[in-house]
Design a protein around this motif. Structure first.
Motif, PDB file in Angstrom:
ATOM      1  N   ALA A 194      55.027  30.131  52.959  1.00  0.00           N
ATOM      2  CA  ALA A 194      54.477  31.336  52.340  1.00  0.00           C
ATOM      3  C   ALA A 194      53.420  31.010  51.296  1.00  0.00           C
ATOM      4  CB  ALA A 194      55.602  32.157  51.709  1.00  0.00           C
ATOM      5  N   THR A 195      52.875  29.795  51.327  1.00  0.00           N
ATOM      6  CA  THR A 195      51.897  29.389  50.312  1.00  0.00           C
ATOM      7  C   THR A 195      50.683  30.303  50.312  1.00  0.00           C
ATOM      8  OG1 THR A 195      52.585  27.082  50.532  1.00  0.00           O
ATOM      9  CG2 THR A 195      50.461  27.504  49.475  1.00  0.00           C
ATOM     10  N   LEU A 196      50.123  30.558  51.491  1.00  0.00           N
ATOM     11  CA  LEU A 196      48.939  31.415  51.582  1.00  0.00           C
ATOM     12  C   LEU A 196      49.255  32.840  51.139  1.00  0.00           C
ATOM     13  CD1 LEU A 196      46.009  31.833  52.393  1.00  0.00           C
ATOM     14  CD2 LEU A 196      46.776  32.262  54.742  1.00  0.00           C
ATOM     15  N   THR A 197      50.430  33.336  51.554  1.00  0.00           N
ATOM     16  CA  THR A 197      50.833  34.689  51.172  1.00  0.00           C
ATOM     17  C   THR A 197      50.995  34.804  49.659  1.00  0.00           C
ATOM     18  OG1 THR A 197      51.996  34.970  53.272  1.00  0.00           O
ATOM     19  CG2 THR A 197      52.577  36.481  51.501  1.00  0.00           C
ATOM     20  N   ASN A 198      51.624  33.787  49.051  1.00  0.00           N
ATOM     21  CA  ASN A 198      51.787  33.790  47.599  1.00  0.00           C
ATOM     22  C   ASN A 198      50.435  33.732  46.898  1.00  0.00           C
ATOM     23  OD1 ASN A 198      54.602  33.931  47.526  1.00  0.00           O
ATOM     24  ND2 ASN A 198      54.831  31.706  47.708  1.00  0.00           N
ATOM     25  N   LEU A 199      49.521  32.961  47.453  1.00  0.00           N
ATOM     26  CA  LEU A 199      48.192  32.831  46.868  1.00  0.00           C
ATOM     27  C   LEU A 199      47.446  34.158  46.911  1.00  0.00           C
ATOM     28  CD1 LEU A 199      46.069  30.952  45.632  1.00  0.00           C
ATOM     29  CD2 LEU A 199      45.284  30.427  47.952  1.00  0.00           C
ATOM     30  N   ILE A 200      47.538  34.838  48.043  1.00  0.00           N
ATOM     31  CA  ILE A 200      46.884  36.149  48.169  1.00  0.00           C
ATOM     32  C   ILE A 200      47.505  37.155  47.211  1.00  0.00           C
ATOM     33  CG2 ILE A 200      46.505  38.098  49.724  1.00  0.00           C
ATOM     34  CD1 ILE A 200      46.278  36.089  52.015  1.00  0.00           C
ATOM     35  N   SER A 201      48.831  37.155  47.135  1.00  0.00           N
ATOM     36  CA  SER A 201      49.523  38.082  46.223  1.00  0.00           C
ATOM     37  C   SER A 201      49.128  37.815  44.780  1.00  0.00           C
ATOM     38  CB  SER A 201      51.039  37.946  46.391  1.00  0.00           C
ATOM     39  OG  SER A 201      51.448  38.315  47.686  1.00  0.00           O
ATOM     40  N   TYR A 202      49.044  36.529  44.424  1.00  0.00           N
ATOM     41  CA  TYR A 202      48.671  36.167  43.050  1.00  0.00           C
ATOM     42  C   TYR A 202      47.236  36.579  42.762  1.00  0.00           C
ATOM     43  CZ  TYR A 202      47.962  33.364  38.850  1.00  0.00           C
ATOM     44  OH  TYR A 202      47.667  32.961  37.574  1.00  0.00           O
ATOM     45  N   ALA A 203      46.338  36.351  43.731  1.00  0.00           N
ATOM     46  CA  ALA A 203      44.929  36.708  43.545  1.00  0.00           C
ATOM     47  C   ALA A 203      44.764  38.216  43.374  1.00  0.00           C
ATOM     48  CB  ALA A 203      44.116  36.216  44.740  1.00  0.00           C
ATOM     49  N   VAL A 204      45.498  38.982  44.177  1.00  0.00           N
ATOM     50  CA  VAL A 204      45.438  40.442  44.075  1.00  0.00           C
ATOM     51  C   VAL A 204      45.969  40.896  42.719  1.00  0.00           C
ATOM     52  CG1 VAL A 204      46.405  42.598  44.976  1.00  0.00           C
ATOM     53  CG2 VAL A 204      45.549  40.860  46.552  1.00  0.00           C
ATOM     54  N   ALA A 205      47.079  40.283  42.280  1.00  0.00           N
ATOM     55  CA  ALA A 205      47.669  40.652  40.983  1.00  0.00           C
ATOM     56  C   ALA A 205      46.715  40.354  39.841  1.00  0.00           C
ATOM     57  CB  ALA A 205      48.988  39.904  40.788  1.00  0.00           C
ATOM     58  N   MET A 206      46.060  39.195  39.898  1.00  0.00           N
ATOM     59  CA  MET A 206      45.104  38.830  38.849  1.00  0.00           C
ATOM     60  C   MET A 206      43.887  39.754  38.851  1.00  0.00           C
ATOM     61  SD  MET A 206      46.174  36.416  36.893  1.00  0.00           S
ATOM     62  CE  MET A 206      47.690  37.381  36.954  1.00  0.00           C
ATOM     63  N   PHE A 207      43.491  40.188  40.050  1.00  0.00           N
ATOM     64  CA  PHE A 207      42.334  41.086  40.147  1.00  0.00           C
ATOM     65  C   PHE A 207      42.629  42.418  39.454  1.00  0.00           C
ATOM     66  CE2 PHE A 207      39.978  44.470  42.306  1.00  0.00           C
ATOM     67  CZ  PHE A 207      38.674  43.992  42.183  1.00  0.00           C
ATOM     68  N   VAL A 208      43.785  43.030  39.777  1.00  0.00           N
ATOM     69  CA  VAL A 208      44.106  44.333  39.195  1.00  0.00           C
ATOM     70  C   VAL A 208      44.464  44.214  37.717  1.00  0.00           C
ATOM     71  CG1 VAL A 208      44.877  45.229  41.412  1.00  0.00           C
ATOM     72  CG2 VAL A 208      46.542  44.213  39.869  1.00  0.00           C
ATOM     73  N   LEU A 209      44.757  43.006  37.261  1.00  0.00           N
ATOM     74  CA  LEU A 209      45.068  42.794  35.853  1.00  0.00           C
ATOM     75  C   LEU A 209      43.813  42.489  35.043  1.00  0.00           C
ATOM     76  CD1 LEU A 209      47.677  42.653  34.058  1.00  0.00           C
ATOM     77  CD2 LEU A 209      47.490  40.167  34.266  1.00  0.00           C
ATOM     78  N   LEU A 210      42.971  41.598  35.559  1.00  0.00           N
ATOM     79  CA  LEU A 210      41.849  41.076  34.783  1.00  0.00           C
ATOM     80  C   LEU A 210      40.600  41.950  34.820  1.00  0.00           C
ATOM     81  CD1 LEU A 210      42.121  37.253  35.565  1.00  0.00           C
ATOM     82  CD2 LEU A 210      42.937  38.500  33.553  1.00  0.00           C
ATOM     83  N   VAL A 211      40.351  42.643  35.942  1.00  0.00           N
ATOM     84  CA  VAL A 211      39.167  43.504  36.003  1.00  0.00           C
ATOM     85  C   VAL A 211      39.271  44.646  34.990  1.00  0.00           C
ATOM     86  CG1 VAL A 211      37.866  45.120  37.442  1.00  0.00           C
ATOM     87  CG2 VAL A 211      38.544  42.904  38.361  1.00  0.00           C
ATOM     88  N   PRO A 212      40.384  45.414  34.973  1.00  0.00           N
ATOM     89  CA  PRO A 212      40.503  46.427  33.921  1.00  0.00           C
ATOM     90  C   PRO A 212      40.511  45.822  32.512  1.00  0.00           C
ATOM     91  CG  PRO A 212      42.051  46.873  35.684  1.00  0.00           C
ATOM     92  CD  PRO A 212      41.496  45.506  35.932  1.00  0.00           C
ATOM     93  N   LEU A 213      41.164  44.665  32.360  1.00  0.00           N
ATOM     94  CA  LEU A 213      41.216  44.036  31.043  1.00  0.00           C
ATOM     95  C   LEU A 213      39.827  43.634  30.571  1.00  0.00           C
ATOM     96  CD1 LEU A 213      42.873  42.984  28.670  1.00  0.00           C
ATOM     97  CD2 LEU A 213      43.176  40.832  29.915  1.00  0.00           C
ATOM     98  N   SER A 214      38.986  43.156  31.475  1.00  0.00           N
ATOM     99  CA  SER A 214      37.619  42.772  31.108  1.00  0.00           C
ATOM    100  C   SER A 214      36.848  43.987  30.595  1.00  0.00           C
ATOM    101  CB  SER A 214      36.893  42.169  32.318  1.00  0.00           C
ATOM    102  OG  SER A 214      37.539  41.003  32.763  1.00  0.00           O
TER     103      SER A 214
END
Length: 303
Positions: A194-214
């Protein structure tokens, strides 16, 4: 080989929610009672904000508060009943697709809150940096459109992550070491890499967290520059005061999120997840003048 994976993927039909690992059975009832009290506090406090909005407070800023309160109610309603049932009735089993649904809503409300925080920052940015144009730029209709857009688009990121998880086969362990179903807990139980799946999930989570935060950081830096240009000290304090409530709520939401992403301790995750829904209504009541005045008048309304 593909057919074998499809066959084994249907083996797991339910998961078991562990909750807090290592908690002794003699404390189960106490934990259930504690979580129930948290849930009641969240529902009561945030429902009060909803009632206040319906009765009296209908301005752009209060539309944000209403949306945030509804989101907090939704998150706790999705997250808490099952873990309360697990400790009170020893019923920790949850169906496979119910778990997927819970996981989707958990991440949905997290994404929604992040977008609401961004709108909150936008509202203060326009109010401080463009005070004369604010009544025209930020009307109730505009705010409703922004909030409605957030409620719809917040579903996109969790759905992307969910689709990746649904591609994984689940054919072995079914014990979720958490208080609710989430991406990482479910992906760890997959019978494939599930490495790729975890990576995608993490990337999506960081996107929805960091874009609004920026955007939030940009807006409040702009606000700070505008406030420092105010010659009158009293004017500066008033401008800062109008942002204090929003800054407090934003900090309570975002600071724990970064701690959660660097820590997998269940107690910390639950504490930081439940902290904003519990304290937000109290912050509203303490910091916002109109709400304080409403409570002052409240005893006389009943007469």
């Amino acid at each position: 080989m593909l057919q074998a994976n499809e066959t084994t993927a249907s083996v797991v039909t339910e998961f078991f929610i562990v909750g807090f690992p290592g908690l002794q059975p003699k404390y189960y009832s106490l934990m259930a009672a504690f979580l129930l009290c948290i849930y009641i506090a969240v529902i009561t406090g945030n429902s009060l904000i909803v009632v206040l909005f319906v009765i009296d407070l209908q301005k752009p800023m209060y539309i944000i508060m209403l949306s945030l309160s509804l989101s907090d109610i939704g998150f706790c309603t999705v997250a808490l009943p099952k873990v309360i049932s697990r400790y009170w009735f020893n019923d920790g089993y949850i169906g496979f697709y119910v778990c997927l649904f819970q996981r989707q809503l958990i991440h949905y409300f997290g994404t929604l809150n992040s977008l609401i925080m961004m709108i909150m920052a936008l509202d203060r940015y326009l109010a401080i940096c463009y005070p004369l144009r604010y009544p025209v730029l930020m009307t109730n209709r505009t705010m409703r459109l922004l909030i409605g857009f957030s409620w719809v688009t917040a579903m996109i990121a969790p759905t992307i992550s969910l689709m990746q998880t649904m591609k994984l086969p689940f054919c072995g362990p079914n014990t979720i070491i958490h208080c609710f179903c989430d991406s990482l807990s479910m992906n760890q139980l997959a019978c494939a890499d599930a490495t790729l799946t975890n990576l995608i999930s993490y990337a999506v989570a960081m996107f929805v967290l960091l874009v609004p935060l920026s955007f939030i950081i940009f807006s409040y830096l702009s606000i700070l520059v505008s406030v420092l240009r105010i010659a009158n000290t009293q004017g500066r304090m008033k401008a800062f005061s109008t942002c204090a409530t929003q800054l407090t709520i934003i900090a309570i939401y975002y600071v724990p999120r970064f701690v959660m992403n660097s820590s997998q301790k269940i107690a910390l995750v639950m504490f930081y997840s439940l902290l904003p829904p519990v304290v937000n209504p109290f912050i509203y009541c303490i910091r916002i003048k109109e709400i304080r005045q409403f409570f002052i008048k409240w005893p006389f309304i009943t007469h």
